[in-house]
Design a protein around this motif. Structure first.
Motif, PDB file in Angstrom:
ATOM      1  N   MET A   1      -4.377  -5.848  -1.146  1.00 15.54           N
ATOM      2  CA  MET A   1      -5.008  -5.014  -2.177  1.00 15.54           C
ATOM      3  C   MET A   1      -5.273  -5.855  -3.423  1.00 15.54           C
ATOM      4  O   MET A   1      -4.400  -6.586  -3.876  1.00 15.54           O
ATOM      5  CB  MET A   1      -4.060  -3.858  -2.507  1.00 15.54           C
ATOM      6  CG  MET A   1      -4.714  -2.761  -3.280  1.00 15.54           C
ATOM      7  SD  MET A   1      -3.540  -1.449  -3.647  1.00 15.54           S
ATOM      8  CE  MET A   1      -3.150  -0.863  -2.013  1.00 15.54           C
TER       9      MET A   1
ATOM     10  N   GLU B   1      -5.476  -2.148  -7.794  1.00 12.07           N
ATOM     11  CA  GLU B   1      -4.150  -1.711  -8.252  1.00 12.07           C
ATOM     12  C   GLU B   1      -4.208  -1.085  -9.632  1.00 12.07           C
ATOM     13  O   GLU B   1      -3.466  -0.176  -9.941  1.00 12.07           O
ATOM     14  CB  GLU B   1      -3.186  -2.900  -8.293  1.00 12.07           C
ATOM     15  CG  GLU B   1      -2.601  -3.223  -6.942  1.00 12.07           C
ATOM     16  CD  GLU B   1      -1.614  -4.369  -7.021  1.00 12.07           C
ATOM     17  OE1 GLU B   1      -0.955  -4.523  -8.075  1.00 12.07           O
ATOM     18  OE2 GLU B   1      -1.513  -5.114  -6.034  1.00 12.07           O
ATOM     19  N   LYS B   2      -5.124  -1.595 -10.437  1.00 13.49           N
ATOM     20  CA  LYS B   2      -5.211  -1.087 -11.798  1.00 13.49           C
ATOM     21  C   LYS B   2      -5.818   0.312 -11.850  1.00 13.49           C
ATOM     22  O   LYS B   2      -5.483   1.087 -12.731  1.00 13.49           O
ATOM     23  CB  LYS B   2      -6.045  -2.036 -12.667  1.00 13.49           C
ATOM     24  CG  LYS B   2      -5.286  -3.268 -13.086  1.00 13.49           C
ATOM     25  CD  LYS B   2      -6.130  -4.129 -14.004  1.00 13.49           C
ATOM     26  CE  LYS B   2      -5.374  -5.404 -14.353  1.00 13.49           C
ATOM     27  NZ  LYS B   2      -6.191  -6.324 -15.129  1.00 13.49           N
TER      28      LYS B   2
ATOM     29  N   GLU C   1      -2.251  -4.505 -20.981  1.00 11.67           N
ATOM     30  CA  GLU C   1      -3.442  -4.274 -20.158  1.00 11.67           C
ATOM     31  C   GLU C   1      -3.062  -3.560 -18.860  1.00 11.67           C
ATOM     32  O   GLU C   1      -3.807  -2.741 -18.344  1.00 11.67           O
ATOM     33  CB  GLU C   1      -4.120  -5.613 -19.828  1.00 11.67           C
ATOM     34  CG  GLU C   1      -4.862  -6.202 -21.010  1.00 11.67           C
ATOM     35  CD  GLU C   1      -4.605  -7.687 -21.174  1.00 11.67           C
ATOM     36  OE1 GLU C   1      -4.280  -8.365 -20.179  1.00 11.67           O
ATOM     37  OE2 GLU C   1      -4.727  -8.182 -22.322  1.00 11.67           O
ATOM     38  N   PHE C   2      -1.902  -3.912 -18.363  1.00 10.46           N
ATOM     39  CA  PHE C   2      -1.453  -3.296 -17.117  1.00 10.46           C
ATOM     40  C   PHE C   2       0.035  -3.572 -16.964  1.00 10.46           C
ATOM     41  O   PHE C   2       0.523  -4.613 -17.396  1.00 10.46           O
ATOM     42  CB  PHE C   2      -2.216  -3.898 -15.926  1.00 10.46           C
ATOM     43  CG  PHE C   2      -1.914  -3.242 -14.609  1.00 10.46           C
ATOM     44  CD1 PHE C   2      -2.192  -1.895 -14.415  1.00 10.46           C
ATOM     45  CD2 PHE C   2      -1.351  -3.967 -13.553  1.00 10.46           C
ATOM     46  CE1 PHE C   2      -1.922  -1.279 -13.196  1.00 10.46           C
ATOM     47  CE2 PHE C   2      -1.080  -3.354 -12.339  1.00 10.46           C
ATOM     48  CZ  PHE C   2      -1.369  -2.014 -12.162  1.00 10.46           C
TER      49      PHE C   2
ATOM     50  N   ARG D   1       0.817  -1.216   0.000  1.00 10.64           N
ATOM     51  CA  ARG D   1       0.000   0.000   0.000  1.00 10.64           C
ATOM     52  C   ARG D   1       0.851   1.267   0.000  1.00 10.64           C
ATOM     53  O   ARG D   1       0.406   2.319  -0.423  1.00 10.64           O
ATOM     54  CB  ARG D   1      -0.868   0.046   1.252  1.00 10.64           C
ATOM     55  CG  ARG D   1      -1.538  -1.256   1.622  1.00 10.64           C
ATOM     56  CD  ARG D   1      -2.737  -0.919   2.470  1.00 10.64           C
ATOM     57  NE  ARG D   1      -2.955  -1.890   3.537  1.00 10.64           N
ATOM     58  CZ  ARG D   1      -4.089  -1.961   4.232  1.00 10.64           C
ATOM     59  NH1 ARG D   1      -5.070  -1.120   3.970  1.00 10.64           N
ATOM     60  NH2 ARG D   1      -4.242  -2.855   5.183  1.00 10.64           N
TER      61      ARG D   1
ATOM     62  N   LEU E   1       4.829   7.447  -8.303  1.00 10.47           N
ATOM     63  CA  LEU E   1       3.687   6.952  -7.541  1.00 10.47           C
ATOM     64  C   LEU E   1       3.228   5.623  -8.126  1.00 10.47           C
ATOM     65  O   LEU E   1       3.077   5.501  -9.336  1.00 10.47           O
ATOM     66  CB  LEU E   1       2.558   7.989  -7.642  1.00 10.47           C
ATOM     67  CG  LEU E   1       1.580   8.079  -6.481  1.00 10.47           C
ATOM     68  CD1 LEU E   1       2.312   8.481  -5.213  1.00 10.47           C
ATOM     69  CD2 LEU E   1       0.485   9.068  -6.796  1.00 10.47           C
ATOM     70  N   GLY E   2       3.046   4.636  -7.248  1.00  9.96           N
ATOM     71  CA  GLY E   2       2.571   3.337  -7.720  1.00  9.96           C
ATOM     72  C   GLY E   2       3.670   2.322  -7.957  1.00  9.96           C
ATOM     73  O   GLY E   2       3.408   1.132  -8.025  1.00  9.96           O
TER      74      GLY E   2
ATOM     75  N   LEU F   1      -5.900   2.604  -9.226  1.00 13.87           N
ATOM     76  CA  LEU F   1      -5.244   3.626  -8.393  1.00 13.87           C
ATOM     77  C   LEU F   1      -4.299   4.543  -9.174  1.00 13.87           C
ATOM     78  O   LEU F   1      -4.243   5.739  -8.902  1.00 13.87           O
ATOM     79  CB  LEU F   1      -4.523   2.979  -7.208  1.00 13.87           C
ATOM     80  CG  LEU F   1      -5.459   2.498  -6.092  1.00 13.87           C
ATOM     81  CD1 LEU F   1      -4.674   1.768  -5.010  1.00 13.87           C
ATOM     82  CD2 LEU F   1      -6.248   3.643  -5.480  1.00 13.87           C
ATOM     83  N   PRO F   2      -3.553   4.017 -10.162  1.00 11.43           N
ATOM     84  CA  PRO F   2      -2.686   4.945 -10.909  1.00 11.43           C
ATOM     85  C   PRO F   2      -3.477   5.961 -11.737  1.00 11.43           C
ATOM     86  O   PRO F   2      -2.903   6.925 -12.228  1.00 11.43           O
ATOM     87  CB  PRO F   2      -1.881   4.020 -11.839  1.00 11.43           C
ATOM     88  CG  PRO F   2      -1.997   2.668 -11.250  1.00 11.43           C
ATOM     89  CD  PRO F   2      -3.317   2.625 -10.564  1.00 11.43           C
TER      90      PRO F   2
ATOM     91  N   ARG G   1       3.179   2.029  -1.803  1.00 12.99           N
ATOM     92  CA  ARG G   1       3.536   2.470  -3.152  1.00 12.99           C
ATOM     93  C   ARG G   1       2.840   3.767  -3.542  1.00 12.99           C
ATOM     94  O   ARG G   1       3.296   4.484  -4.411  1.00 12.99           O
ATOM     95  CB  ARG G   1       3.102   1.397  -4.176  1.00 12.99           C
ATOM     96  CG  ARG G   1       4.087   0.276  -4.315  1.00 12.99           C
ATOM     97  CD  ARG G   1       3.537  -0.767  -5.245  1.00 12.99           C
ATOM     98  NE  ARG G   1       2.319  -1.362  -4.693  1.00 12.99           N
ATOM     99  CZ  ARG G   1       1.459  -2.088  -5.402  1.00 12.99           C
ATOM    100  NH1 ARG G   1       1.658  -2.286  -6.681  1.00 12.99           N
ATOM    101  NH2 ARG G   1       0.401  -2.604  -4.827  1.00 12.99           N
ATOM    102  N   TYR G   2       1.702   4.021  -2.903  1.00 13.58           N
ATOM    103  CA  TYR G   2       0.920   5.191  -3.318  1.00 13.58           C
ATOM    104  C   TYR G   2       1.224   6.423  -2.470  1.00 13.58           C
ATOM    105  O   TYR G   2       0.547   7.435  -2.572  1.00 13.58           O
ATOM    106  CB  TYR G   2      -0.567   4.835  -3.313  1.00 13.58           C
ATOM    107  CG  TYR G   2      -0.824   3.687  -4.250  1.00 13.58           C
ATOM    108  CD1 TYR G   2      -0.920   3.912  -5.621  1.00 13.58           C
ATOM    109  CD2 TYR G   2      -0.875   2.377  -3.784  1.00 13.58           C
ATOM    110  CE1 TYR G   2      -1.091   2.854  -6.496  1.00 13.58           C
ATOM    111  CE2 TYR G   2      -1.048   1.316  -4.649  1.00 13.58           C
ATOM    112  CZ  TYR G   2      -1.153   1.563  -6.005  1.00 13.58           C
ATOM    113  OH  TYR G   2      -1.311   0.511  -6.876  1.00 13.58           O
TER     114      TYR G   2
ATOM    115  N   LYS H   1      -5.974  -6.829  -7.363  1.00 16.18           N
ATOM    116  CA  LYS H   1      -5.381  -6.391  -8.622  1.00 16.18           C
ATOM    117  C   LYS H   1      -6.268  -5.345  -9.300  1.00 16.18           C
ATOM    118  O   LYS H   1      -5.787  -4.393  -9.900  1.00 16.18           O
ATOM    119  CB  LYS H   1      -5.213  -7.614  -9.535  1.00 16.18           C
ATOM    120  CG  LYS H   1      -4.542  -7.294 -10.839  1.00 16.18           C
ATOM    121  CD  LYS H   1      -3.209  -8.000 -10.951  1.00 16.18           C
ATOM    122  CE  LYS H   1      -2.391  -7.439 -12.080  1.00 16.18           C
ATOM    123  NZ  LYS H   1      -1.231  -8.233 -12.419  1.00 16.18           N
TER     124      LYS H   1
END
Lengths: 222, 611
Positions: B1, B6-7, A204-205, A13, A57-58, B9-10, A15-16, B3
């Motif tokens: 958290m 997580e996707k 996708e991510f 968490r 961030l992230g 939040l950015p 990371r943000y 996934k």
């Protein structure tokens, strides 16, 4: 100024937590842990804390460096445990030691990118690898520092080496060492450029993690 | 958290608001927990985390073995969009579990403009917003906070309201809820049992009828239920829970500092002030307890700032002792100590010098009205001479900017009173030039006006709010007569004040308009980014309701008020007396000078307040 260092992890968490917020978090954590540190001089003295290479961030990281000055009365060895008890979840100090080399000698950052892409990950790796392996591949990168609002970056000159691993049905992992500073390359900027160049392989991510910081010769920097 | 989270939040602004995991956030082992509470604040993280009441009750609930209380805040629009687009239900920050999995959903209601966020948060959690559409399979939805002194406008959505201070009643309520869960009671059985707990109001157990003129004819409790529901208080603040160990947010919030509550209640009796009446009787904390708690809170949090909070901090008798004790700790450590809510009348030189040794900030005074006559009407016992003394001390002490707060639209206000504000501001400017270090210029005065909102349980609960056109006329009048370069004039937007007036004294029929406005997209009405008066006017029209009936109508002396299902302990007869004195411009002495017989002494052992 002070030359003590912390090597710490930022994950989960945490990371943000933004760069500025993380600095404030450390300032308070030193107070909570009752570890006195050096202050800046001037009209409004505040604790001196500097984090090398701000992390986006992230992103998570296993190798963040924080510079500060330990005052007498606390040993380097006791700092990690005391500080960790005072830090939020996901920020964890690994070691505390006197810094030897200036941080400007920090040349490369090794990143791991977990790329989600169902179905055609091998093709994505091939396309991306071709671009990253070129002699020269210039792209426009938005920048607030120049009037035109964009600067030209030659991406391969900022890449030390890269490998694709774990290529599966759902994606792949890219390990890549990128220039750390002067100029540095943020891997998300690189991914944006790759995506723009090959929109048919839009991930996708992507999850970013800093694995290690290296000097000019590719040796671990501390 | 997850996934999924997580996707997204950015993609949103300030994602740290949505992750939890802060220092001192309480994470419990689910296998050791039999009752889970989602404690919801219907505004952003930055605002909700600044609320001391929220921190107190979070600590109280998590102090109970077997209970796990988590926090939920209203997601900003960008986050809401992502949550809805990805089908992610609103979740507790500590565990990340969806709100629908909790046993109890508890809202903190401090401001009427947050009501639509209550509906929106329930909807984001996938829970039917109207209580009529919920059953025992859904979490129980309760609410507490100052807005509950008129619970009726939200009674379509909330199962149970908690009145007054929550430290004790929350624990009693949880006991009943846990028993109900363990023994498998029906929702109806649970509500009936909760209605027996002093301080809890269950709107489904009260039937309301209306007369031909639209006013309330009767509010009849069902069998076994008693009205009015008297608020709860904490009788001894020295022994009640104070969070010395509290969450330290990893991102910046509005009040990012240690908050030390020095006392509850207020001796003053300003006739417009709901808090002044509703928090009676005055109960002070021992300064030594406060010093010890303040130091402990600083040490535990690492905060470099502390603020003393109360309704009127300069009325705290041992204030100097308290400040000295705190400064002994704070000054050598560069911890700033700030004292908001100082009155202009007893602002002392020595106190200011003490504070100045640490850090200097702007000064704010709230004379509320421009002329002595009107200040007497509202019982704001501040004279021009008091203000002059305070300004002299402030300016000669090196302060160069002063903020002055006023209300426009107070009962009996005339243009002369409005122009009195301009006069007063100009006098402050002149005093600044006379006493300030800089003979010319350098002094700044900021005047702010807000539109008066008549509040329930006050001496002005019968009054009509002036309409928006009239408020704007007075704003213009003031602005045209206060053109000095060193005076800045800010006025509060009248649209929100109007809506606030509708809901603060509204009845349960307003639930339909609230639902309709929310359906049409209303949320974050306290934020100009989102507020749209037209949407509300349309909603009132759709529901056949006249908002002016609630805001701009003077109410009959004997009229039954919707908020009379609740009681603050202050009697209606006393408020009527105060209203009469207001019209005579007769002041009522503060509680220390003379007891005015308000009725709140019923909470005190032996019937005597310690004002």
């Amino acid at each position: 100024m002070p030359k003590d260092r912390l090597l710490f992890v930022k994950e989960g968490r945490a990371r943000y937590i933004s760069h500025l917020d993380l600095m404030r978090t450390f300032q308070r954590a030193f107070l909570r842990a009752d570890i006195p540190i050096k202050h800046t001089e001037g009209f409004h003295p505040h604790p001196f804390i500097s984090i090398a290479l701000p992390l986006s961030l992230g992103f998570s990281s296993r190798c963040e460096l924080l510079e500060f000055g330990l005052l007498e009365g606390t040993t380097h060895e006791e700092v990690p445990a005391r500080l960790n008890a005072a830090l939020p979840e996901g920020v964890r100090v690994l070691t505390c030691y006197p810094g030897q080399r200036p941080t400007r000698e920090l040349q490369w950052v090794l990143y791991e990118l977990r790329v989600d892409r169902a179905g055609d990950a091998p093709e994505l790796c091939r396309a991306w690898g071709e671009l990253l392996g070129r002699e020269s591949w210039k792209v426009e990168k938005p920048s607030k520092k120049v009037k035109t609002g964009a600067v030209t970056v030659d991406i391969p000159t900022l890449v030390k080496e890269f490998t694709f691993t774990d290529i599966t049905e759902t994606g792949c992992v890219l390990q890549i060492a990128l220039s750390a500073q002067n100029p540095g390359l943020n891997p998300s900027v690189m991914v944006n450029a790759l995506t723009e160049a090959c929109p048919q392989f839009t991930p996708e991510f992507v999850q970013y993690e800093r694995l290690e910081i290296l000097d000019r010769d590719g040796k671990i920097f501390r | 958290m997850t996934k999924e989270l997580e996707k997204i939040l950015p993609l949103v602004q300030k994602p740290a608001r949505y992750t939890g995991g802060e220092y001192r956030a309480v994470v419990k082992d689910k296998s050791q927990v039999d009752f889970r509470v989602a404690f919801c604040f219907p505004d952003t993280y930055e605002i909700g985390m600044s609320n001391l009441g929220m921190r107190i009750l979070y600590g109280v609930m998590n102090g109970l073995p077997g209970v796990w209380c988590e926090r939920v805040f209203a997601p900003w629009g960008d986050m809401e969009e992502q949550l809805r687009a990805h089908g992610i239900p609103l979740y507790g920050l500590e565990s990340g579990d969806p709100m629908g999995d909790f046993d109890l959903i508890a809202f903190s209601l401090g401001y009427e403009m947050a009501y639509t966020n209550v509906l929106n948060m329930l909807d984001l959690a996938g829970i039917p917003v109207r209580r009529a559409d919920r059953d025992g399979s859904h979490p129980l939805v309760i609410a507490g906070g100052t807005c509950c002194y008129n619970p009726e406008p939200l009674s379509d959505f909330i199962d149970v309201f908690s009145l007054g201070e929550g430290e004790d009643v929350t624990v009693e309520m949880l006991q009943v809820c846990r028993k109900a869960k363990a023994e498998g009671w029906s929702r109806e059985e649970l509500l009936r049992a909760l209605a027996q707990v002093p301080g809890l109001y269950v709107p489904s157990l009260v039937d309301v009828t209306y007369g031909p003129d639209g006013t309330i004819q009767s509010m009849v409790p069902r069998e076994g239920v008693k009205l009015p529901v008297l608020k709860r208080i904490v009788s001894d603040l020295n022994t009640s829970y104070y969070p010395t160990q509290t969450i330290v947010p990893s991102t910046e919030i509005v009040h990012d500092r240690v908050m030390l509550e020095v006392f509850r209640g207020c001796i003053r009796g300003c006739r417009f002030c709901q808090a002044g009446y509703a928090y009676r009787p005055v109960r002070a904390k021992d300064p030594q307890v406060l010093i010890q708690q303040g130091i402990a809170a600083c040490k535990d949090s690492g905060y470099q700032e502390m603020t003393l909070s109360s309704l009127s901090t300069s009325d705290y008798r041992p204030l100097v002792e308290l400040c000295d004790g705190l400064l002994d700790y704070c000054a050598p450590r560069d911890i700033g100590l700030s004292l908001p809510s100082l009155r202009a009348d007893n602002f002392s030189m020595s106190l200011m010098q003490r504070l100045q040794s640490v850090r200097k900030s702007g000064l704010t005074f709230a004379p509320e009205a421009g002329t002595q006559r009107l200040r007497d009407v509202i019982n704001k016992n501040v004279t021009e001479e008091d203000l002059k003394q305070s300004c002299r001390v402030a300016f000669s002490g090196g302060w160069s900017s002063v903020k002055l707060y006023f209300m426009l639209g107070l009962p009996t206000e005339t243009d002369e009173d409005v122009l009195g504000i301009a006069d007063l501001a100009k006098k402050v400017l002149a005093w600044g030039r006379e006493y300030g270090p800089h003979q010319r210029g350098g002094v700044r005065v900021t005047v702010s006006t807000a539109c008066f909102v008549p509040k329930p349980h006050t001496a002005f609960q019968w009054e009509a709010q002036v309409d928006m056109e009239e408020y704007m006329r007075r704003v213009t009048l003031l602005r045209e007569n206060m053109r000095e370069r060193n005076i800045t004039y800010n006025w509060h937007d009248p649209d929100t004040s109007f809506l606030e007036a509708v809901f603060s004294r509204g009845d349960r029929r307003l639930g339909a308009a609230l639902y309709e406005a929310w359906r049409q997209g209303a949320k974050f009405d306290a934020w100009s980014e989102y507020f749209d008066l037209q949407r509300w006017l349309d909603a009132f029209q759709t529901c056949g309701l006249d908002p002016h009936f609630y805001a701009n109508r003077e109410r009959g002396r004997e009229e039954v008020f919707p908020w009379e299902v609740t009681s603050t302990g202050v009697s209606r007869a006393f408020l009527a007396r105060e209203r009469k004195r207001a019209y005579q411009a007769v002041i009522t002495p503060d509680c220390r000078k003379q007891c005015s017989g308000c009725g709140a002494n019923q909470f005190c052992p032996g019937g005597v307040c310690d004002a």
